[in-house]
Design an enzyme around this catalytic site. Structure first.
Site, PDB file in Angstrom:
ATOM      1  N   CYS A  18     -12.363 -10.688  18.214  1.00 22.41           N
ATOM      2  CA  CYS A  18     -12.610 -10.885  16.799  1.00 22.41           C
ATOM      3  C   CYS A  18     -12.313 -12.378  16.476  1.00 22.41           C
ATOM      4  O   CYS A  18     -11.589 -12.956  17.067  1.00 22.41           O
ATOM      5  CB  CYS A  18     -11.370 -10.037  16.042  1.00 22.41           C
ATOM      6  SG  CYS A  18     -11.502 -10.618  14.193  1.00 22.41           S
TER       7      CYS A  18
ATOM      8  N   THR B  12     -13.711 -13.173  -1.112  1.00 23.66           N
ATOM      9  CA  THR B  12     -12.590 -13.589  -1.337  1.00 23.66           C
ATOM     10  C   THR B  12     -11.547 -13.109  -0.523  1.00 23.66           C
ATOM     11  O   THR B  12     -10.754 -13.665   0.215  1.00 23.66           O
ATOM     12  CB  THR B  12     -12.073 -13.455  -3.011  1.00 23.66           C
ATOM     13  OG1 THR B  12     -12.820 -13.985  -3.962  1.00 23.66           O
ATOM     14  CG2 THR B  12     -10.711 -14.100  -2.914  1.00 23.66           C
TER      15      THR B  12
ATOM     16  N   CYS C 166      -7.304  -6.765  11.673  1.00 20.53           N
ATOM     17  CA  CYS C 166      -7.684  -7.463  10.544  1.00 20.53           C
ATOM     18  C   CYS C 166      -8.735  -6.850   9.873  1.00 20.53           C
ATOM     19  O   CYS C 166      -9.569  -6.156  10.407  1.00 20.53           O
ATOM     20  CB  CYS C 166      -7.506  -9.072  10.812  1.00 20.53           C
ATOM     21  SG  CYS C 166      -9.278  -9.491  11.282  1.00 20.53           S
TER      22      CYS C 166
ATOM     23  N   ARG D 163      -8.528  -0.329 -18.219  1.00 22.27           N
ATOM     24  CA  ARG D 163      -7.790  -0.180 -17.133  1.00 22.27           C
ATOM     25  C   ARG D 163      -6.900  -1.379 -16.759  1.00 22.27           C
ATOM     26  O   ARG D 163      -5.924  -1.107 -15.862  1.00 22.27           O
ATOM     27  CB  ARG D 163      -8.931   0.054 -15.737  1.00 22.27           C
ATOM     28  CG  ARG D 163      -9.754  -1.290 -15.676  1.00 22.27           C
ATOM     29  CD  ARG D 163     -10.927  -0.970 -15.020  1.00 22.27           C
ATOM     30  NE  ARG D 163     -11.633  -2.238 -14.902  1.00 22.27           N
ATOM     31  CZ  ARG D 163     -12.248  -2.671 -15.998  1.00 22.27           C
ATOM     32  NH1 ARG D 163     -12.363  -2.142 -17.000  1.00 22.27           N
ATOM     33  NH2 ARG D 163     -13.098  -3.687 -15.718  1.00 22.27           N
TER      34      ARG D 163
ATOM     35  N   CYS E  20     -17.205  -2.533 -10.275  1.00 23.24           N
ATOM     36  CA  CYS E  20     -16.755  -1.830 -11.670  1.00 23.24           C
ATOM     37  C   CYS E  20     -17.766  -2.215 -12.632  1.00 23.24           C
ATOM     38  O   CYS E  20     -17.852  -1.424 -13.544  1.00 23.24           O
ATOM     39  CB  CYS E  20     -15.183  -2.137 -11.988  1.00 23.24           C
ATOM     40  SG  CYS E  20     -14.028  -1.590 -10.766  1.00 23.24           S
TER      41      CYS E  20
ATOM     42  N   ASN F 195     -13.896  -8.780  -4.907  1.00 24.71           N
ATOM     43  CA  ASN F 195     -15.009  -9.079  -4.039  1.00 24.71           C
ATOM     44  C   ASN F 195     -14.664  -9.256  -2.549  1.00 24.71           C
ATOM     45  O   ASN F 195     -13.659  -9.796  -2.457  1.00 24.71           O
ATOM     46  CB  ASN F 195     -15.901 -10.185  -4.640  1.00 24.71           C
ATOM     47  CG  ASN F 195     -15.000 -11.329  -4.680  1.00 24.71           C
ATOM     48  OD1 ASN F 195     -14.922 -12.205  -3.500  1.00 24.71           O
ATOM     49  ND2 ASN F 195     -14.167 -11.875  -5.740  1.00 24.71           N
TER      50      ASN F 195
ATOM     51  N   ARG G 117      18.628   2.292 -10.534  1.00 21.86           N
ATOM     52  CA  ARG G 117      17.759   3.296 -10.092  1.00 21.86           C
ATOM     53  C   ARG G 117      16.928   3.238  -8.750  1.00 21.86           C
ATOM     54  O   ARG G 117      16.851   4.077  -7.890  1.00 21.86           O
ATOM     55  CB  ARG G 117      16.770   3.983 -10.762  1.00 21.86           C
ATOM     56  CG  ARG G 117      17.431   4.311 -12.307  1.00 21.86           C
ATOM     57  CD  ARG G 117      18.624   5.224 -12.185  1.00 21.86           C
ATOM     58  NE  ARG G 117      19.199   5.827 -13.374  1.00 21.86           N
ATOM     59  CZ  ARG G 117      20.069   5.105 -14.261  1.00 21.86           C
ATOM     60  NH1 ARG G 117      20.714   4.049 -13.747  1.00 21.86           N
ATOM     61  NH2 ARG G 117      20.496   5.668 -15.347  1.00 21.86           N
TER      62      ARG G 117
ATOM     63  N   ALA H  39      -7.611  -5.014 -12.913  1.00 23.45           N
ATOM     64  CA  ALA H  39      -6.808  -3.821 -12.858  1.00 23.45           C
ATOM     65  C   ALA H  39      -6.018  -3.715 -11.909  1.00 23.45           C
ATOM     66  O   ALA H  39      -4.815  -3.463 -12.065  1.00 23.45           O
ATOM     67  CB  ALA H  39      -7.743  -2.699 -12.716  1.00 23.45           C
TER      68      ALA H  39
HETATM   69 ZN   LIG Z   1      -9.415  -9.349  13.492  1.00 25.23          ZN
END
Ligand SMILES: [Zn+2]
Length: 339
Positions: free
Chosen positions: A240, A129, A166, A66, A181, A126, A7, A34
């Site tokens: 950046c 990370t 980014c 969830r 949550c 979070n 499919r 989740a």
């Molecule tokens: Zn950047």
């Protein structure tokens, strides 16, 4: 190719060629709550060749509302999420190679986990990370798909090193609060909306369909019936620190390699030993029992009630100390009993 994917191959933009490409791709899914549950399941059902999954937590009853890879048996068996997820994913599609890690994802861990990976799907809970993922992905030139949700709100954006802004470029455009949550709650359809965005973009990238790539920051509030797609190309900053001309990858600095962290909203502190060594549960049990702790354990985790605290020890040396949000209190307990 077997009829398992028929499919999906009938779907013209993928076809037989796309399916074949998918089989040769390796995705890293960070976090198995989740978002990770649904992203990992979608990719495995779609027939990605190899999936690496990693999560630092174990399955609890409050996850089942969830986190769709888990059931009551996983709660009763007190399995780490990565172990329970691997079992479930292999039952869904045994053709996919699944590598599972029970681990926190810090700078050093991520540098190892990304080897041979074509794409990273962020399913963590979070921003600390996420910024480590961002800088690592840019440094090693791997696309990654950001996704987050809380309450009835969710958002997603695909970051392609050298092409899109980014996460650090978007810093001012995102609301990065402490809402999780565990403090604000969540309704489960939000998870499926965010992962619909994430897995769809993942499939496009993995089969190499660049014509339909979504360059906008998608956000929505399902409860309030709000949807928006923000054009963010112009936010890519030459200056950046993560992706600009004079990049220094600020989130890969030692400062961000936290060894002690309060798990927001959970009255829990996580402590990581400075060096990862496999913990000997028998030794730990002896010491904890000596201090009056009530201990039970399985192959992956050791549980101990000790006064107002509940300790969970992981094989990789980490400890969750439930029953406190105080770093000091947690550290004292840790160094007294487990160091
Ligand atoms: Zn950047």
């Amino acid at each position: 190719m077997s009829s398992r994917y028929s499919r999906q191959m009938f779907f013209e933009p993928i076809g037989e060629q796309g399916q074949e490409r998918l089989k040769n791709k390796h995705v890293l899914c960070i976090g198995l709550g989740a978002l990770g549950s649904v992203n990992a399941e979608n990719l495995v059902r779609s027939g990605v060749g190899e999936l690496t999954i990693v999560d630092r937590d174990y399955v609890e009853i409050s996850n089942l509302q969830r986190q769709s890879l888990y059931d009551e048996k996983d709660v009763a068996n007190r399995l780490p999420k990565a172990i329970a997820a691997k079992q479930r994913l292999e039952a869904i599609n045994s053709e996919v190679t699944i590598n599972a890690f029970v681990s926190d994802v810090g700078v050093e861990e991520l540098a190892e986990l990304i080897r041979g990976v074509d794409l990273i799907i962020d399913s963590c809970d979070n921003f600390q990370t996420r910024f480590i993922i961002n800088d690592t992905a840019i440094k090693y030139d791997i696309p990654w798909i950001f996704g987050a949700c809380v309450g009835s709100y969710g958002l997603s954006f695909t970051i392609i090193p050298g092409v899109t802004p980014c996460l650090n470029c978007l810093l001012d455009s995102l609301e990065i609060g402490g809402a999780t949550c565990d403090t604000q709650g969540i309704v489960n359809p939000v998870v499926h909306m965010v992962t619909a965005y994430q897995t769809t973009e993942a499939l496009k990238l993995l089969i190499g369909d660049q014509t339909t790539f979504r360059s906008t920051l998608a956000s929505f509030d399902l409860w309030k019936n709000e949807h928006s797609y923000l054009q963010v190309d112009k936010l890519k900053k030459e200056s950046c620190a993560s992706c600009g001309k004079k990049r220094v990858y600020p989130y890969l600095n030692y400062h961000f390699q936290t060894k002690v962290a309060v798990l927001c909203g959970r009255n829990t502190v996580q402590i990581r030993p400075p060096v990862t060594v496999e913990r000997n549960f028998d030794d730990s049990e002896r010491i904890l029992v000596m201090w009056g702790g009530h201990v039970s354990k399985n192959r992956h985790l050791l549980f101990c009630s000790l006064g107002k605290f509940r300790l969970v020890l992981f094989k990789d040396g980490r400890v969750f100390i439930h029953g406190t949000s105080s770093l000091l209190e947690a550290k004292i307990l840790y160094y007294q009993l487990l160091d």
